[in-house]
Design an enzyme around this catalytic site. Structure first.
Site, short mmCIF file in Angstrom:
data_model
loop_
_atom_site.label_atom_id
_atom_site.label_comp_id
_atom_site.label_asym_id
_atom_site.label_seq_id
_atom_site.Cartn_x
_atom_site.Cartn_y
_atom_site.Cartn_z
N GLU A 160 2.40 13.61 2.29
CA GLU A 160 1.49 13.93 1.19
C GLU A 160 0.76 15.24 1.47
OE1 GLU A 160 -0.88 10.67 -0.17
OE2 GLU A 160 -2.12 11.92 -1.46
N ASP A 189 1.76 -1.51 0.05
CA ASP A 189 0.89 -0.73 0.93
C ASP A 189 -0.03 -1.67 1.71
OD1 ASP A 189 0.57 1.91 1.62
OD2 ASP A 189 -0.40 2.49 -0.26
O1 KIV Z 1 -1.15 4.45 -2.65
C1 KIV Z 1 -0.37 5.27 -3.13
O2 KIV Z 1 -0.20 5.37 -4.37
C2 KIV Z 1 0.35 6.14 -2.24
C3 KIV Z 1 1.19 7.21 -2.85
C4 KIV Z 1 0.33 8.32 -3.28
C5 KIV Z 1 2.27 7.66 -1.94
O3 KIV Z 1 0.25 6.01 -1.07
#
Ligand code: KIV
Length: 294
Positions: free
Chosen positions: A211, A113
């Site tokens: 989400e 991420d």
């Molecule tokens: O950061 C995270 O865990 C997420 C998930 C909820 C998809 O983006």
């Protein structure tokens, strides 16, 4: 002589202290999961699971359990670092977690991420952060939040050869702008959700997380896209489902969001074990003779 690479169980040898590191996980058959495999699953109508992971042991366990995609989510902000939301975590804090997970899997595709503030400024900034996740974290793909407005960012990254997972609907990094944890894409907003998803696909994203959106809206997006959709609170028709592992295994206590199913009570198991350990130390029952060297 004992070494981290030496298996225990032979005369004179003991189990390596503190674990053996990720360099030598149990061998498993199976090829690395690639983004074309996920597209093929969609074409065959086969649903698949995704979980978050932030460290070696969970990454190994989930990989061995056959989870094809692991997300080193910015939810590490709350779930690893103890911040109050996903906003504070930094690239510097994320990279070591990404590297731990990628070092520990043999098969799973690992998605890193991009944290808040590390890509929103420009497509160039987004690409620079994605490159760090790939080079320093050894990620296989990156994820960023946002719809149409972030199509140029997705394009810049994918054109550099890095696969991008999108994230629309409720996007935790925009929590304050969205007025808190609220379902997105209801009513007319369903059309905008679809536009966002199509823009990300067009920009080259290989998949899109949705989400907290109504199941019907998510179903429509899933039907319209060629790339897989991954739901979290988005109903049963998404191509895949993702949960945060501390939620689904019950390590996080307290009220969970409606979309979470608790498959275990790790908090209960761990608390019980720790209390027993503490009582046995106080009562001088631990260590027992079998734990003692002579
Ligand atoms: O950061 C995270 O865990 C997420 C998930 C909820 C998809 O983006």
């Amino acid at each position: 002589m004992t070494s981290a690479a030496t298996p225990a169980g032979q005369p004179g040898e003991v189990a390596a202290p503190y674990g053996t590191g990720a360099g030598n996980p149990p061998a498993r058959p199976g090829k690395r999961v690639r983004i074309h495999h996920l597209r093929e699953l969609k074409e065959r109508g086969e649903a698949w699971p995704m979980l978050t992971a932030y460290d070696m042991y969970t990454a190994q366990l989930f990989d061995e359990a056959g989870i094809p995609v692991l997300l080193v989510g910015d939810s590490a902000s709350n779930n690893v670092y103890g911040y109050e939301s996903s906003l504070p975590v930094t690239v510097e804090e994320m990279v070591p977690l990404v590297r731990a997970v990628t070092r520990s899997v043999q098969r799973a595709l690992v998605v890193a991420d991009l944290p808040f503030g590390s890509y929103q400024l420009s497509p160039e900034q987004a690409l620079a952060t994605a490159v760090r996740m790939m080079k320093e974290g050894r990620a296989h793909a990156v994820k960023l939040e946002g719809g149409r407005a972030f199509a140029p960012h997705v394009k810049a990254i994918t054109q550099a050869g890095v696969p991008v997972m999108g994230h629309i609907g409720f996007t935790p990094q925009s929590e304050h702008n969205l007025g808190g944890y609220r379902v997105q894409g209801r009513g007319d907003a369903g059309a905008e959700l679809l536009e966002d998803a199509l823009a990300l696909e067009e920009a080259g994203a290989f998949s899109v997380v949705m989400e907290m959106v109504p199941a019907e809206a998510a179903k429509r997006v899933t039907h319209e896209l060629r790339i897989p959709t991954i739901g979290i609170g988005a109903g049963p028709d998404c191509d895949a489902q993702v949960l945060v592992w501390q939620d689904m295994l019950g390590l996080r206590r307290g009220k969970a969001p409606r979309f979470v199913k608790r498959y275990a009570d790790l908090a209960g198991v761990m608390t019980g074990a720790v209390e027993q350990f503490a009582a046995e130390v106080r009562g001088r029952q631990f260590p027992a003779p079998e734990h003692v060297f002579h």
